[in-house]
Design an enzyme around this catalytic site. Structure first.
Site, mmCIF file in Angstrom:
data_model
loop_
_atom_site.group_PDB
_atom_site.id
_atom_site.type_symbol
_atom_site.label_atom_id
_atom_site.label_comp_id
_atom_site.label_asym_id
_atom_site.label_seq_id
_atom_site.Cartn_x
_atom_site.Cartn_y
_atom_site.Cartn_z
ATOM 1 N N CYS A 257 0.821 -1.223 0.000
ATOM 2 C CA CYS A 257 0.000 0.000 0.000
ATOM 3 C C CYS A 257 0.852 1.268 0.000
ATOM 4 O O CYS A 257 0.655 2.165 -0.821
ATOM 5 C CB CYS A 257 -0.978 -0.020 1.173
ATOM 6 S SG CYS A 257 -0.240 0.180 2.814
ATOM 7 N N HIS A 305 -2.605 1.565 6.701
ATOM 8 C CA HIS A 305 -2.960 1.425 5.288
ATOM 9 C C HIS A 305 -3.169 2.801 4.665
ATOM 10 O O HIS A 305 -3.670 3.724 5.314
ATOM 11 C CB HIS A 305 -4.237 0.590 5.134
ATOM 12 C CG HIS A 305 -4.518 0.215 3.717
ATOM 13 N ND1 HIS A 305 -3.805 -0.767 3.036
ATOM 14 C CD2 HIS A 305 -5.427 0.687 2.817
ATOM 15 C CE1 HIS A 305 -4.264 -0.870 1.809
ATOM 16 N NE2 HIS A 305 -5.248 0.009 1.641
ATOM 17 N N HIS A 317 -5.694 1.830 -4.572
ATOM 18 C CA HIS A 317 -4.808 1.313 -3.540
ATOM 19 C C HIS A 317 -4.397 -0.124 -3.848
ATOM 20 O O HIS A 317 -5.011 -0.801 -4.674
ATOM 21 C CB HIS A 317 -5.454 1.401 -2.147
ATOM 22 C CG HIS A 317 -6.601 0.455 -1.919
ATOM 23 N ND1 HIS A 317 -6.841 -0.143 -0.708
ATOM 24 C CD2 HIS A 317 -7.585 0.016 -2.749
ATOM 25 C CE1 HIS A 317 -7.912 -0.909 -0.789
ATOM 26 N NE2 HIS A 317 -8.389 -0.822 -2.011
#
Length: 341
Positions: A257, A305, A317
């Site tokens: 990520c 994240h 993402h």
């Protein structure tokens, strides 16, 4: 819209491949169908979040390790130079003492000290000798300073190496944690029946298609990227859609990520920190309601994240192991903050 752990059959296989062969999976439920797909999905969601947290810790520790290795290397080089300088000065002092002895035939107190097998003896005692001339006193002071620097930097190198060993153990523990949780997730996925996995696959395919269609809509006037840098970062992130999530990867063929944010923003001429927690403080905070394409959306309280706002309420993402870079609704996960680099 399904949560980020609306997993596929392919994701189940990839989770096993991502975990290294030595990883031990947690026991699966007692038999097929013992948990509902929603229950498994929620458990896997939690496991992937925990694995990603451990992964970001490991990435941060690896960054620190690289920094310390560089500093330790510079320190060791400086230590070698300082030691050589001290040796040279000591050699010059010894030559001076030997010359005085050979010319005079007697050994005065200064010469006795300089010929001592332990230089620290004369460094400690020479100051009390009135016979020391100015040149000799300068040399003695120079040697004392060199040896003090050598001792200081030797201690610094020792401390650096100790910290590196501590980091090495931390990285190994976090990687093992990642592998353990991924193994557990794979076991849970394996507990589903073929029909249940097919149902999850169909639901995720539908969600992915809807997200892509929403992201493809023209952006409202005045709500495009905040500047040319953000536009370049957004274009790079869009180009990465479909590429696989790989733990620790920063592109160009795979990403985790924060690796995706790091890589995309480099196309905009901005060097972001490597981890999601650091990226959360790598720019100006803006309200989610004012997010512009290219902004970094940070998720969860521990900020483990990140994704890139793509406009129209969507992000790009790298979701989790086994998945691919994709569009998803910005509010599919709990938003902690939005950052504009």
């Amino acid at each position: 819209m399904l949560s980020r752990a609306a997993v596929t059959v392919a994701a189940a296989t990839a989770a096993v491949l991502t975990a290294q062969s030595g990883a031990k999976a947690q026991p699966a439920p007692s038999g097929p169908g013992s948990s509902t797909p929603d229950e498994v999905r929620n458990q896997v969601d939690a496991l992937y979040a925990q694995a990603e947290t451990a992964g970001q810790r490991a990435v941060g520790a690896q960054e620190r390790q690289a920094e310390l290795l560089h500093r330790a290397s510079l320190l060791e080089q400086r230590l070698a130079e300082e030691q050589q300088r001290a040796n040279d000065v000591a050699g010059q002092l010894g030559a001076m003492a030997q010359s005085e002895y050979e010319q005079g035939g007697t050994v005065d107190p200064v010469v006795q000290l300089l010929l001592s097998a332990h230089p620290s003896d004369y460094l400690e005692r020479a100051a009390g000798l009135d016979q020391v001339d100015s040149d000799l006193a300068f040399r003695l002071a120079e040697l004392r300073g060199d040896e003090q620097r050598v001792r200081r930097d030797r201690a610094a190198v020792t401390d650096q190496l100790a910290e590196l060993e501590k980091l090495r153990r931390s990285i190994a523990a976090d990687k093992a944690d990642v592998q353990r949780r991924l193994g557990h997730a794979q076991a849970l996925l394996g507990s589903l029946t073929a029909d249940q996995r097919a149902g999850l696959q169909q639901a995720e395919d539908a969600a992915a298609q809807a997200a892509s269609q929403e992201a493809a809509q023209p952006l409202p006037s005045g709500l495009g990227p905040a500047d040319d840098r953000a536009a370049a970062a957004l274009a790079a992130a869009r180009a990465a859609v479909g590429l696989p999530y790989v733990y620790g990867a920063t592109g160009p063929g795979a990403f985790d990520c924060s690796g995706l944010m790091y890589w995309a923003w480099r196309h905009g001429g901005v060097s972001l920190p490597r981890t999601s927690q650091e990226q959360a403080f790598a720019g100006r905070r803006v309200p989610l309601s004012e997010a512009r394409p290219g902004d970094i959306v940070v998720y969860y309280r521990d900020m483990h994240h990140v994704g890139m706002y793509a406009g129209n309420g969507m992000i790009i993402h790298a979701p989790y192991p086994g998945a691919r870079v994709r569009y998803e609704s910005v509010d599919d996960m709990p938003v902690a903050m939005v950052v504009r680099p």
